[in-house]
Design a protein around this motif. Structure first.
Motif, short mmCIF file in Angstrom:
data_model
loop_
_atom_site.label_atom_id
_atom_site.label_comp_id
_atom_site.label_asym_id
_atom_site.label_seq_id
_atom_site.Cartn_x
_atom_site.Cartn_y
_atom_site.Cartn_z
N ALA B 47 0.92 -1.27 0.00
CA ALA B 47 0.02 0.02 -0.07
C ALA B 47 0.98 1.16 -0.06
CB ALA B 47 -1.06 0.03 1.34
N ARG B 50 2.71 1.67 -3.44
CA ARG B 50 1.62 2.03 -4.55
C ARG B 50 1.20 3.43 -4.44
NH1 ARG B 50 -0.68 3.48 -7.87
NH2 ARG B 50 -2.73 3.27 -8.90
N ASP B 51 0.98 3.81 -3.06
CA ASP B 51 0.76 5.10 -2.61
C ASP B 51 1.87 6.06 -3.25
OD1 ASP B 51 -1.82 6.23 -1.78
OD2 ASP B 51 -0.88 7.06 0.20
N VAL B 52 3.14 5.97 -2.89
CA VAL B 52 4.11 6.87 -3.26
C VAL B 52 4.11 7.03 -4.98
CG1 VAL B 52 6.70 6.99 -3.43
CG2 VAL B 52 5.60 6.39 -1.22
N ARG B 54 1.53 6.36 -6.78
CA ARG B 54 0.50 7.14 -7.26
C ARG B 54 0.62 8.59 -7.10
NH1 ARG B 54 -3.62 9.70 -4.95
NH2 ARG B 54 -2.74 9.35 -2.96
N GLN B 55 1.09 9.06 -6.06
CA GLN B 55 1.52 10.26 -5.50
C GLN B 55 2.40 11.21 -6.37
OE1 GLN B 55 -0.37 12.09 -3.34
NE2 GLN B 55 0.90 13.81 -4.29
N VAL B 56 3.68 10.36 -6.89
CA VAL B 56 4.36 10.79 -7.82
C VAL B 56 3.88 10.87 -9.31
CG1 VAL B 56 6.76 10.25 -9.09
CG2 VAL B 56 6.38 9.81 -6.58
N ASP B 59 1.71 14.17 -9.07
CA ASP B 59 2.66 15.29 -9.05
C ASP B 59 3.12 15.60 -10.50
OD1 ASP B 59 2.28 15.51 -6.50
OD2 ASP B 59 4.32 14.63 -6.03
N ASP B 60 3.59 14.53 -11.18
CA ASP B 60 4.11 14.54 -12.74
C ASP B 60 2.91 15.08 -13.56
OD1 ASP B 60 6.28 13.58 -11.93
OD2 ASP B 60 5.88 11.46 -12.68
N VAL B 62 0.44 17.26 -12.35
CA VAL B 62 0.38 18.56 -11.99
C VAL B 62 1.12 19.46 -12.96
CG1 VAL B 62 0.29 20.19 -10.11
CG2 VAL B 62 -0.81 18.06 -9.60
N THR B 86 -8.21 11.39 -7.66
CA THR B 86 -7.39 10.29 -7.27
C THR B 86 -8.03 8.78 -7.87
OG1 THR B 86 -8.95 9.71 -5.21
CG2 THR B 86 -6.65 10.98 -5.00
N ARG B 87 -9.27 9.08 -8.29
CA ARG B 87 -9.80 7.83 -8.88
C ARG B 87 -9.58 7.84 -10.53
NH1 ARG B 87 -15.40 6.58 -6.15
NH2 ARG B 87 -15.10 4.51 -6.83
#
Lengths: 466, 157
Positions: B47, B50-52, B54-56, B59-60, B62, B86-87
């Motif tokens: 988790a 996956r979250d890191v 997803r966040q990266v 950020d990319d 954005v 997020t979805r």
């Protein structure tokens, strides 16, 4: 090298335990360095000639990383450093603005050094380890408040009660919006009454008349003293359990999450942890009544500490524990009602509301993302509560049947940290003082793993172009 | 000595309190506990990773969102706010289109973020202050108009 450590290892006999750590059954020798089993090849490497310079290098690395964070943070104007008065302005000339990447690289380097120190720690002289722990605390205490605005809430509640004649359990800091501390209180908490125990709120009253900056320094000293006091109690408890106290002390006192987030953020969790460990140590010293009273005092600082008590009671099964609990509860209740009225218990409802929040770092939130969900919903929270209840019930039964109550308390605190949807770095540290002295070594590994995962989750800015 | 009241000693052996665990390691129980702990650990590790990731990825995205907004409005400002989802990969980038603008231009950005710019599926205008909610939007075009994200059609304010 080892001589200085031998001098600090209990030469006398002390009550030790057979089976669970709740059962002090006779006079057995406390830990003695000379009684260790013959060293294996791996042990020889870990304590050999290369280990000492390596360990010292790791300690220097930790001090360097901490110094970098504190000096850069003293410049303020950073997302990592909350809005605050310039209490560490005298350091500003030495640093540059702390950005996320610098902070994360320093935190990761510090964590790597911590892992290195833990591996070769047995080769380090006691004085060096203690000196490093104290030095890291002093460096952080000399700097600005890091990563959290909670300390301003503590001061705001104290000033509400003392300066403005308002009950902090019925009013949020916004009730005195003209107060000098109000601009620094976190926006989320401005209308929230005190979520802390009545003992903490009352104990913070004397800082209110000192003014904002002096209050901050007092809070910093209290947090630092509580942290070092907890480390000292871990040392004493480990010795009492007949273990080498150096590694537990080192594991707790040098932990990056403790140093940067907990001490740096001046959290009252440190005071709670001190009372919790005081309770554990007193109980190990067979002073059960006082031990229970210390745990109740910890719970009156922050309610989480109460988790330890049922395990203590079930394991020890002594009347003095119950009487200590009742007397401490009665004393705190009388003082609380006298000062705050019946609203002193209102913090429980505030805590319940807080538990409905979701922090991005919480494990349930991350698991929800893993399964393609947007986040945590009320039904998930209910399921998590059930899971936590089952874990606690299982551990209570295990303690009843002779399992180590210190380990069981630690597992429960860890389960709370893993299942809460509102996880903050200093919650991850709750378990560590218990884990380092627990009989069940799996708890220590699990606690360190959860801490490592928490740090790993912070690293996304390192890989982003933002 | 730990004192155990005699009434408790009358409990069946499997329920009676003990001062210490039964001698000899209970290997089966330790195995089950260990397996559960390892499973939970693996779940949490997966988790977190996956979250890191997803966040990266967000950020990319954005960065490309902001670049697209600047390219569309020809107004190079840094304070473009991006609302990510997020979805799915539908984002909304908002900002004032020129220095003296009294409104914000919001673009609905879709598609992949691997190119220089993202696909603009539409947009709307929004007051300089106030939340990005339906009541505050106007002049919807493209997908937002078809999806009725604006309450009314009006002239530029």
């Amino acid at each position: 090298m080892s001589q200085s450590r031998n001098l600090n290892v209990a030469p006398a006999t002390a009550p030790s335990q057979s089976g669970g750590s709740g059962a002090i059954t006779g006079e057995l020798p406390a830990y003695r360095r000379s009684e260790r089993a013959p060293e294996s090849r791996r042990d020889r490497w870990l304590t050999g000639s290369a280990a000492l310079p390596l360990g010292l290098a790791f300690l220097v690395g930790m001090v360097g990383c901490t110094t970098l964070i504190v000096l850069d943070a003293s410049v303020l104007r950073s997302g990592i450093v909350p809005h605050q008065p310039s209490i560490a302005g005298y350091l500003q000339a030495l640093g540059s603005r702390l950005d996320f990447k610098t902070f994360l690289i320093a935190l990761l380097a510090m964590t790597a050094c911590y892992a290195g120190v833990v591996v070769v720690g047995r080769a380090l002289p006691l004085r060096v380890v203690v000196g490093a722990i104290v030095l890291l605390h002093l460096i952080v205490l000399a700097g600005p408040i890091l990563l959290s605005q909670d300390v301003f809430s503590y001061i705001a509640y104290a000033r509400l009660g003392v300066e403005h004649g308002l009950n902090p359990f019925t009013h949020g800091p916004a009730a005195a919006a003209h107060d000098s501390v109000f601009p620094y209180v976190g926006i989320v908490w401005r209308h929230t009454p005190a979520a802390y125990g009545p003992l903490w709120t009352l104990a913070s009253y004397p800082v209110a008349p000192l003014g904002l900056e002096a209050s901050l320094w007092v809070m910093k000293v209290v947090a630092g003293a509580a942290s070092l006091g907890t480390v000292w109690l871990v040392w004493r408890s480990a010795r009492r359990l007949g273990r080498d106290p150096l590694l537990p002390t080192l594991l707790l006192g040098l932990n990056p999450l403790l140093i940067i987030y907990d001490v740096g953020g001046v959290h009252n969790d440190l005071v709670m942890g001190f009372f919790m460990m005081l309770g554990v140590w007193l109980t190990l010293e067979a002073r059960d009544g006082l031990g229970a009273a210390a745990v109740i005092a910890g719970a009156a600082v922050k309610a989480t500490c109460a988790v330890v008590l049922p395990f203590m009671l079930l394991s020890r099964r002594r009347l003095s524990l119950i009487s200590g609990t009742v007397i401490a509860l009665a004393a705190i209740a009388v003082v609380s009602v006298a000062v705050f009225g019946t609203h002193a218990l209102d913090f429980v409802s505030v805590l319940r509301r807080q538990q409905s929040f979701v922090s991005t770092d919480s494990f349930p939130n991350e698991v929800a993302h893993l399964f393609g969900r947007a986040g945590v919903f009320p039904v998930d929270r209910a399921l998590l509560r059930v899971a936590l209840g089952l874990v606690a019930a299982y551990l209570l039964f295990r303690v009843w049947r002779g399992y180590d109550w210190i380990s069981a308390s630690g597992w429960t605190l860890l389960a709370i940290a893993v299942t809460t949807t509102w996880l903050l770095a200093w919650y991850v540290i709750w378990t560590l003082p218990l884990a380092v002295i627990a009989r069940d070594r799996r708890l220590l590994w699990a606690t360190l793993a959860v801490g490592a995962l928490f740090i790993a989750h912070q690293t996304s800015p390192l890989f982003s172009p933002l | 000595m730990t004192s155990v009241p005699s009434t408790l000693q009358r409990l069946p052996p499997w329920l009676a309190p003990r001062d210490s665990e039964a001698p000899g390691p209970d290997r089966r129980r330790r195995l089950i506990e260990g397996a559960v702990l390892v499973a939970i650990g693996l779940l949490l590790a997966a988790a977190v990773i996956r979250d890191v990731v997803r966040q990266v990825g967000v950020d990319d995205r954005v960065v490309v969102d902001k670049r697209t907004w600047v390219h569309y409005t020809h107004h190079n400002i840094k304070l473009v706010s991006v609302l990510t989802n997020t979805r799915n990969n539908i984002d909304f980038a908002c900002g004032p289109p020129h220095a003296h603008a009294t409104y914000r231009v919001c673009l609905m950005l879709t598609g992949g973020s691997h190119g220089t710019y993202r696909h603009i599926s539409g947009g709307y205008r929004l007051g300089l202050t106030g939340f990005d909610v339906r009541a505050n939007r106007y002049d919807c075009f493209g997908l937002p108009r078809h999806q009725h994200l604006c309450p009314r059609r009006g002239v530029v304010r």
